[in-house]
Design a protein around this motif. Structure first.
Motif, PDB file in Angstrom:
ATOM      1  N   PHE A 173     -21.566  92.205  26.240  1.00 30.92           N
ATOM      2  CA  PHE A 173     -21.415  90.987  25.434  1.00 30.92           C
ATOM      3  C   PHE A 173     -22.556  90.001  25.601  1.00 30.92           C
ATOM      4  O   PHE A 173     -22.809  89.196  24.716  1.00 30.92           O
ATOM      5  CB  PHE A 173     -20.037  90.321  25.601  1.00 30.92           C
ATOM      6  CG  PHE A 173     -19.572  90.011  26.984  1.00 30.92           C
ATOM      7  CD1 PHE A 173     -18.701  90.876  27.634  1.00 30.92           C
ATOM      8  CD2 PHE A 173     -19.967  88.849  27.611  1.00 30.92           C
ATOM      9  CE1 PHE A 173     -18.224  90.581  28.913  1.00 30.92           C
ATOM     10  CE2 PHE A 173     -19.495  88.539  28.876  1.00 30.92           C
ATOM     11  CZ  PHE A 173     -18.629  89.416  29.531  1.00 30.92           C
ATOM     12  N   ILE A 193     -22.681  93.091  30.526  1.00 27.09           N
ATOM     13  CA  ILE A 193     -23.938  93.492  29.892  1.00 27.09           C
ATOM     14  C   ILE A 193     -23.763  93.658  28.385  1.00 27.09           C
ATOM     15  O   ILE A 193     -24.608  93.243  27.597  1.00 27.09           O
ATOM     16  CB  ILE A 193     -24.464  94.789  30.542  1.00 27.09           C
ATOM     17  CG1 ILE A 193     -24.974  94.454  31.945  1.00 27.09           C
ATOM     18  CG2 ILE A 193     -25.582  95.414  29.694  1.00 27.09           C
ATOM     19  CD1 ILE A 193     -25.359  95.652  32.766  1.00 27.09           C
ATOM     20  N   PRO A 215     -23.286 100.093  32.296  1.00 26.22           N
ATOM     21  CA  PRO A 215     -23.571 100.703  33.597  1.00 26.22           C
ATOM     22  C   PRO A 215     -22.443 101.573  34.142  1.00 26.22           C
ATOM     23  O   PRO A 215     -22.672 102.373  35.048  1.00 26.22           O
ATOM     24  CB  PRO A 215     -23.775  99.474  34.498  1.00 26.22           C
ATOM     25  CG  PRO A 215     -22.949  98.408  33.861  1.00 26.22           C
ATOM     26  CD  PRO A 215     -23.009  98.656  32.381  1.00 26.22           C
TER      27      PRO A 215
HETATM   28  S1  SF4 Z   1     -18.881  97.892  32.088  1.00 26.54           S
HETATM   29 FE1  SF4 Z   1     -19.661  98.396  30.057  1.00 26.54          FE
HETATM   30  S2  SF4 Z   1     -17.942  97.923  28.701  1.00 26.54           S
HETATM   31 FE2  SF4 Z   1     -17.518  96.896  30.612  1.00 26.54          FE
HETATM   32  S3  SF4 Z   1     -18.355  94.824  30.348  1.00 26.54           S
HETATM   33 FE3  SF4 Z   1     -19.950  96.086  31.304  1.00 26.54          FE
HETATM   34  S4  SF4 Z   1     -21.214  96.850  29.630  1.00 26.54           S
HETATM   35 FE4  SF4 Z   1     -19.266  96.114  28.767  1.00 26.54          FE
END
Ligand code: SF4
Length: 74
Positions: A29, A27, A62
């Protein structure tokens, strides 16, 4: 469990990332690829967007892996 916390700051806001909590949802990137790019080292470059953009994106993580604080609050 390892207890690693990484911090990245643009001087105004600090992004805090806890790798063990990251579920690699993508989410961050997909939402703000200029700042969050897992192909790059370091994968977070906070200078690449405004503080407001960063805060809005960090709130969408999340898993709780990403959080932030304003440097002026410390
Ligand atoms: S859990 Fe959070 S930090 Fe990890 S890829 Fe998803 S949005 Fe990014």
């Amino acid at each position: 469990m390892k207890d690693i916390t990484k911090k990245y700051t643009n001087g105004e806001v600090t992004i805090v990332w806890v790798p063990d909590k990251c579920i690699h949802s993508g989410i961050c990137f997909r939402g703000l690829g200029e700042v969050f790019d897992p192909q790059r080292k370091p994968w977070i470059v906070p200078e690449a967007a405004t503080t407001e953009q960063i805060v809005n994106q960090v709130k969408k993580c999340p898993s709780g892996a990403l959080s932030y604080y304003m440097n002026s609050d410390t």
